[in-house]
Design an enzyme around this catalytic site. Structure first.
Site, short mmCIF file in Angstrom:
data_model
loop_
_atom_site.label_atom_id
_atom_site.label_comp_id
_atom_site.label_asym_id
_atom_site.label_seq_id
_atom_site.Cartn_x
_atom_site.Cartn_y
_atom_site.Cartn_z
N ARG A 1 36.91 22.61 22.25
CA ARG A 1 35.53 22.93 21.87
C ARG A 1 35.09 24.32 22.35
NH1 ARG A 1 36.36 18.88 19.53
NH2 ARG A 1 34.86 17.27 18.96
N SER B 1 27.97 15.13 19.58
CA SER B 1 28.18 15.01 21.03
C SER B 1 27.36 16.07 21.76
CB SER B 1 29.65 15.26 21.37
OG SER B 1 30.48 14.37 20.68
N GLU C 1 27.94 20.54 25.29
CA GLU C 1 28.76 21.08 24.20
C GLU C 1 27.88 21.90 23.27
OE1 GLU C 1 30.68 20.66 20.23
OE2 GLU C 1 30.53 18.63 21.01
N1 EPU Z 1 32.53 5.25 24.57
C1 EPU Z 1 31.64 4.54 25.34
N2 EPU Z 1 30.38 4.34 24.87
C2 EPU Z 1 29.98 4.81 23.66
C3 EPU Z 1 30.89 5.52 22.85
C4 EPU Z 1 32.16 5.74 23.33
O1 EPU Z 1 31.97 4.09 26.45
O2 EPU Z 1 28.80 4.60 23.33
C5 EPU Z 1 33.87 5.50 25.11
C6 EPU Z 1 34.94 4.59 24.56
O3 EPU Z 1 35.79 4.25 25.63
C7 EPU Z 1 35.70 5.46 23.58
C8 EPU Z 1 35.55 6.83 24.21
O4 EPU Z 1 34.26 6.83 24.82
O5 EPU Z 1 37.03 5.09 23.51
C9 EPU Z 1 35.65 7.97 23.23
O6 EPU Z 1 34.63 7.81 22.21
P1 EPU Z 1 34.83 8.40 20.75
O7 EPU Z 1 36.11 7.92 20.20
O8 EPU Z 1 33.60 8.11 19.97
O9 EPU Z 1 35.01 9.94 20.97
P2 EPU Z 1 34.24 10.98 21.93
O10 EPU Z 1 35.22 11.44 22.94
O11 EPU Z 1 32.93 10.46 22.41
C10 EPU Z 1 34.98 13.08 20.59
C11 EPU Z 1 34.30 14.28 20.03
C12 EPU Z 1 33.59 13.95 18.73
C13 EPU Z 1 34.63 13.42 17.75
C14 EPU Z 1 35.30 12.18 18.37
C15 EPU Z 1 36.41 11.63 17.51
C16 EPU Z 1 33.75 15.63 21.99
C17 EPU Z 1 32.68 16.12 22.90
N3 EPU Z 1 33.36 14.81 21.01
O12 EPU Z 1 33.95 12.16 20.91
O13 EPU Z 1 33.05 15.14 18.21
O14 EPU Z 1 34.02 13.06 16.53
O15 EPU Z 1 35.89 12.55 19.64
O16 EPU Z 1 37.54 12.44 17.61
O17 EPU Z 1 34.90 15.99 22.16
C18 EPU Z 1 31.09 16.49 18.30
O18 EPU Z 1 31.78 17.34 18.85
O19 EPU Z 1 29.86 16.67 18.05
C19 EPU Z 1 31.69 15.21 17.95
C20 EPU Z 1 30.99 14.20 17.43
#
Ligand code: EPU
Length: 349
Positions: free
Chosen positions: A169, A244, A340
């Site tokens: 990012r 995010s 971010e």
């Molecule tokens: N989780 C929770 N609570 C929640 C949601 C998620 O505990 O309400 C935990 C779960 O354990 C899950 C983990 O967080 O396995 C990861 O969640 P998710 O798969 O939704 O991905 P993320 O790491 O929160 C990142 C990117 C997103 C991208 C997704 C999918 C960043 C900051 N964000 O989110 O990007 O869509 O992976 O690859 O790296 C963005 O940058 O705006 C964005 C949405």
């Protein structure tokens, strides 16, 4: 101003509410839409980069105050296939194009590579800034070249993927060269016949299994990603948000193990020998913030990493909430969250 500009229309006191996906109020002292390379050349001759703020889709920024700068809205449009060699097509898209429209167009052209990046809000020109990424793919994996106006020298320049300083990012455009380059065009390297499917992400696997798809096409993967995103992330058109809000923090393995002793369900993604990345959403959910509302702002009940504006919230209220979340996570887990989104305006202490 370096010299007077006669070739562009400037709006004074422009309301920026419709230009940021949080939908917060802010006002630009001066604003113009850039529709052609000539216009950006004229701006570069007249202004220093420090006096300018470049706005794309406004989907990754939070106005904490009014920008004290001349706001340039990137409205350069156009896209096409520049070349086809073997299995590789080079596609060029202007910075003002909508990112998701480019993804769907590339799929209609039968090209692969952008499917995992479906439905990411924002513009093409903003994509390299934070090296957009989702479901196992980052822009840096498919980027060929960036063409930009150097607002410092007034010259057109280009950067190949290796020169963009890409990281998780982040890029040179967001860090060392922040505000210096107006991204006019992004060139991508896509596949024509043989496509590589990135489906290791659990949610994609499940979506494909539900649809009984064993050998997914890029279009199948895009459909799966769109379904996941619609389910998990609130639509900024209906509820103001910037995806995010924080990055997933990179922490020493020791810190991760320490937290995991108390919370065995904490997951991690490998970074290097010493560090791992842990989900910020998990940290926020486990401090009890998910779904909470403070007046006009809050945290989405669908996803703990998404801060939302319920309608009349201000940028300062969203930032105040973000700081409370940051403090809770630091106190409970000893982990520092870093935004971010790009913060615009003076930070209140
Ligand atoms: N989780 C929770 N609570 C929640 C949601 C998620 O505990 O309400 C935990 C779960 O354990 C899950 C983990 O967080 O396995 C990861 O969640 P998710 O798969 O939704 O991905 P993320 O790491 O929160 C990142 C990117 C997103 C991208 C997704 C999918 C960043 C900051 N964000 O989110 O990007 O869509 O992976 O690859 O790296 C963005 O940058 O705006 C964005 C949405």
């Amino acid at each position: 101003m370096k010299e007077a500009i006669y070739s562009i229309d400037v709006d004074a006191g422009k309301d920026l509410r419709g230009f940021n996906s949080f939908g917060v109020q802010a006002s630009a002292p001066a604003f113009t839409s850039v529709h052609s390379p000539r216009e950006i050349e004229a701006v570069a001759r007249a202004f220093n980069p420090d006096d300018l703020l470049i706005l794309g889709g406004g989907s990754n920024m939070l106005f904490i105050g009014n920008p004290q700068k001349f706001v340039l809205h990137n409205q350069l449009i156009g896209r096409g296939i520049m070349s086809r060699t073997g299995n590789t097509a080079i596609v060029a898209a202007a910075g003002g194009e909508n990112w998701h429209d480019l993804v769907t167009w590339s799929l209609r052209m039968g090209l692969g590579g952008l499917e995992n990046l479906s439905l990411i809000p924002g513009s093409v020109g903003a994509a390299p800034m934070q090296n957009i990424g989702a479901y196992g793919v980052e822009l840096s994996d498919v980027l060929h070249r960036v063409r930009a106006m150097d607002l410092k020298t007034g010259k057109w320049v280009h950067f190949d993927a290796g020169d963009c300083g890409f990281g998780y990012r982040t890029s040179r455009f967001k860090t060392v060269d922040r505000g210096r380059y107006f991204i006019a065009e992004v060139q991508l390297q896509l596949t024509i016949n043989e496509h590589t499917a990135f489906t290791s992400y659990g949610a994609i696997k499940q979506e494909l299994a539900i649809r009984n798809i064993i050998k997914p096409t890029p279009a199948d993967i895009s459909t799966a990603v769109v379904a996941i995103r619609k389910r998990k992330l609130p639509d900024p058109k209906k509820l103001g948000n910037a995806g995010s809000f924080f990055k997933n923090p990179i922490v020493p393995r020791k810190t991760y193990q320490h937290i995991r002793e108390r919370f065995p369900d904490l997951t991690s993604y490998p970074v290097d020998d010493q560090n791992v990345k842990i989900p910020a959403a998990w940290l926020i959910e486990n401090t009890g913030w998910k779904g909470k509302r403070l007046g006009q702002v809050g945290i989405s009940p669908k996803h703990a990493l998404v801060l939302v504006n319920h309608g009349k919230g201000t940028g300062q209220e969203i930032w105040a909430l973000a700081r409370q979340i940051k403090a809770s996570v630091l106190e409970r887990f000893g982990v520092e969250l870093e935004p971010e989104v790009n913060l615009i305006g003076d930070l209140p202490q």
